[in-house]
Design an enzyme around this catalytic site. Structure first.
Site, PDB file in Angstrom:
ATOM      1  N   SER A 228       0.831  -1.194   0.000  1.00  0.00           N
ATOM      2  CA  SER A 228       0.000   0.000   0.000  1.00  0.00           C
ATOM      3  C   SER A 228       0.873   1.253   0.000  1.00  0.00           C
ATOM      4  O   SER A 228       1.735   1.405  -0.878  1.00  0.00           O
ATOM      5  CB  SER A 228      -0.967  -0.065   1.180  1.00  0.00           C
ATOM      6  N   ASP A 454      -8.584  -4.361  -6.265  1.00  0.00           N
ATOM      7  CA  ASP A 454      -8.141  -3.590  -5.104  1.00  0.00           C
ATOM      8  C   ASP A 454      -8.904  -2.273  -5.018  1.00  0.00           C
ATOM      9  O   ASP A 454      -8.863  -1.468  -5.949  1.00  0.00           O
ATOM     10  CB  ASP A 454      -6.640  -3.310  -5.219  1.00  0.00           C
ATOM     11  N   HIS A 484      -7.528  -5.644  -0.783  1.00  0.00           N
ATOM     12  CA  HIS A 484      -6.380  -4.743  -0.792  1.00  0.00           C
ATOM     13  C   HIS A 484      -5.105  -5.553  -0.649  1.00  0.00           C
ATOM     14  O   HIS A 484      -4.779  -6.048   0.422  1.00  0.00           O
ATOM     15  CB  HIS A 484      -6.531  -3.754   0.360  1.00  0.00           C
TER      16      HIS A 484
END
Length: 515
Positions: A228, A454, A484
């Protein structure tokens, strides 16, 4: 990219919830007479997490019974004055489980945020990375401003309860004024309580901390696993230190080419896609979907629920009520991972019956609130890092002009994403740039993994990262899945590719697709 939503890789920690202080600051000791690259870390048993890390118990033993070790590394407060004051950065490690002769070095993780504690995020994930531990010490850390690493502190728990209960999607002038005033109060509290740290929490500062960490850990190259926001940090590191990149993986990739409003709009589209997929999944199961007769019916009922909650909240986690904002946050949190979809279904069923408990627990997890009502400092750190990084400052007039575009992207999330852009208005520190610089000519190959489903870091960001890193650096791998991130999905194809690169240096063929 300060938006309503954090790019978090630790969303699965909420499963345990549903089933069942500031200890480091800016030091006055200068580095004038010491070379920080030569410092020796004192590894000890890990303490219980601080309030800023989220509290709770010390990390459980590793799968093989080994113990986690923690240490504090000194780093300059101001990298432009490396001989000046220092701060302490908290590290955690699990020693390699393999033969010493097979050990490659340390593999450093950043799990995202910005604002998430790496010290508390790594231990719950230890089993997923056991294969990598055969050749690496697994290492993570609280970035500067986060957790035990000179944490940014803004408001107290009571103030944060009120902050997260407010109407984040104003419909009239009075509500707009209330939101703007609340945002200013939060930002003023950050300046009042953390003024010394605010200029020094940019991603470029943390990237320099990473290079110091590499040297202190004794590695010639940085071996890195970024998830991320951690992919943005990794890209910035590669730009600053391309010749020091070892084996690196970027998973759940932030698009480095977008500015704040472009990133927020992409997230609105991403979470709408995830909601569409959730609704389709529910009605496609053999048993009857308990929250709608069709995918559109599922979404229509959610929209009606949110409108009803704006007028009339329902009981949540006593004494708080489930508001429209809290319910939206709870839905968002559940969309981070397909493993949380069953809890979203249960939470919606409850809410339709007037009980907001599950959706509020999901919302609390997203916002860093523990069961005992205490908040970690992830909200404060997220705001501080995002505003220090991002140059644009958006006011209410700009947001209102953009609302039609955001609503077209997502009827459910568009307003919240758009109004989230005001977070850096009147921030005490100027933002560094429109978007991060990640070009890294001369770097070793970096494996860039994108997930087509995602919501928080939409799939197209992986291709943009590959292009921005430069020719011969980024190697794209696609996972056709949900949630995610890709490695955490336990997809064998993805894990084999990542493990093969990190353990054996085998670079997958560019364009590999895993299903």
């Amino acid at each position: 990219m300060p938006t309503l939503l954090r790019l978090r890789a630790a969303a699965l920690t909420v499963t345990a919830v549903l089933l069942s202080a500031v200890l480091a600051g800016c030091g006055d000791d200068g580095a004038e007479d010491q070379d920080l690259t030569q410092q020796e870390l004192s590894w000890k048993d890990c303490p219980t997490p601080s309030d800023a890390q989220g509290g709770g118990a010390a990390p459980s033993p590793l799968p093989d019974g080994g113990e986690w070790q923690c240490a504090t590394m000194k780093a300059p407060l101001d990298w432009d004055d490396p001989k000046g004051d220092t701060i302490g950065l908290e590290l955690i490690r699990a020693r390699s489980s393999g033969d010493e002769g097979a050990r490659i070095g340390s593999l450093i993780f950043n799990f995202g945020g910005p604002g998430g504690s790496g010290v508390t995020s790594l231990p719950p994930s230890a089993e997923a990375y056991e294969t990598l531990r055969t050749r690496y010490d697994l290492v993570s850390f609280d970035p500067r401003g986060v957790g035990r690493s000179a944490p940014v502190i803004c408001q107290n728990d009571q103030q944060l309860d009120a902050y997260f209960q407010q109407d984040a999607t104003p419909d009239d002038a009075a509500e707009r004024t209330e939101l703007l005033d609340s945002t200013k109060e939060f930002n003023d509290a950050c300046e009042q309580n953390s003024k010394k740290m605010l200029p020094h929490v940019r991603t470029t500062d943390t990237a320099r901390d990473l290079d110091l960490m590499r040297q202190v850990l004794g590695d010639d190259k940085l071996h890195y696993f970024g998830i991320s926001y951690g992919t943005e940090l990794g890209g910035v590191y590669a730009h600053l230190f391309p010749k020091k990149v070892g084996r690196a993986v970027f998973d759940a990739v932030v698009d480095p080419t977008k500015n704040g409003d472009q990133g927020s709009l992409a997230q609105a589209k991403g979470f709408q896609l995830a909601l569409d997929n959730f609704a389709e999944d529910c009605v496609s199961k053999t048993e009857e979907c308990p929250i709608g007769d069709s995918a559109q019916d599922v979404k229509d009922r959610i929209a009606t629920l949110l409108k009803d909650l704006e007028r009339r909240p329902v009981p949540g986690v006593f004494p708080r009520e489930l508001t429209q904002t809290a319910a939206t946050d709870g839905i968002v949190q559940a969309l981070y991972s397909q493993e949380l979809w069953e809890y979203l279904t249960q939470g919606l069923q409850q809410a339709y019956d007037g009980d907001g408990t599950i959706l509020m627990l999901l919302s609390d997890s997203k916002n860093g609130r523990s069961e005992n009502g205490e908040y970690d400092n992830s909200t404060a750190a997220h705001r501080a890092i995002g505003c220090a990084d991002a140059k644009p400052r958006y006011d209410a007039a700009y947001v209102e002009r953009k609302l039609p575009e955001f609503r077209a992207a997502s009827a459910l999330f568009g307003d919240a994403m758009a109004w989230g852009m005001i977070g850096c208005t009147d921030w005490a520190v100027a933002g560094a740039a429109d978007h991060p610089e990640v070009s890294a000519p001369g770097s070793a190959p970096i494996l860039v993994v994108g997930n087509t489903g995602d919501p928080a870091t939409p799939y197209e960001g992986a291709r943009k990262m590959v292009d921005a890193l430069g020719k011969g650096v980024g190697v794209e791998l696609t996972y056709r899945g949900q949630g995610h991130g890709a490695y955490s999905s336990k997809n064998k194809c993805v894990q084999d590719a990542v493990n093969g690169y990190l353990l054996d240096g085998k670079v997958p063929r560019a364009g590999t697709i895993c299903t």
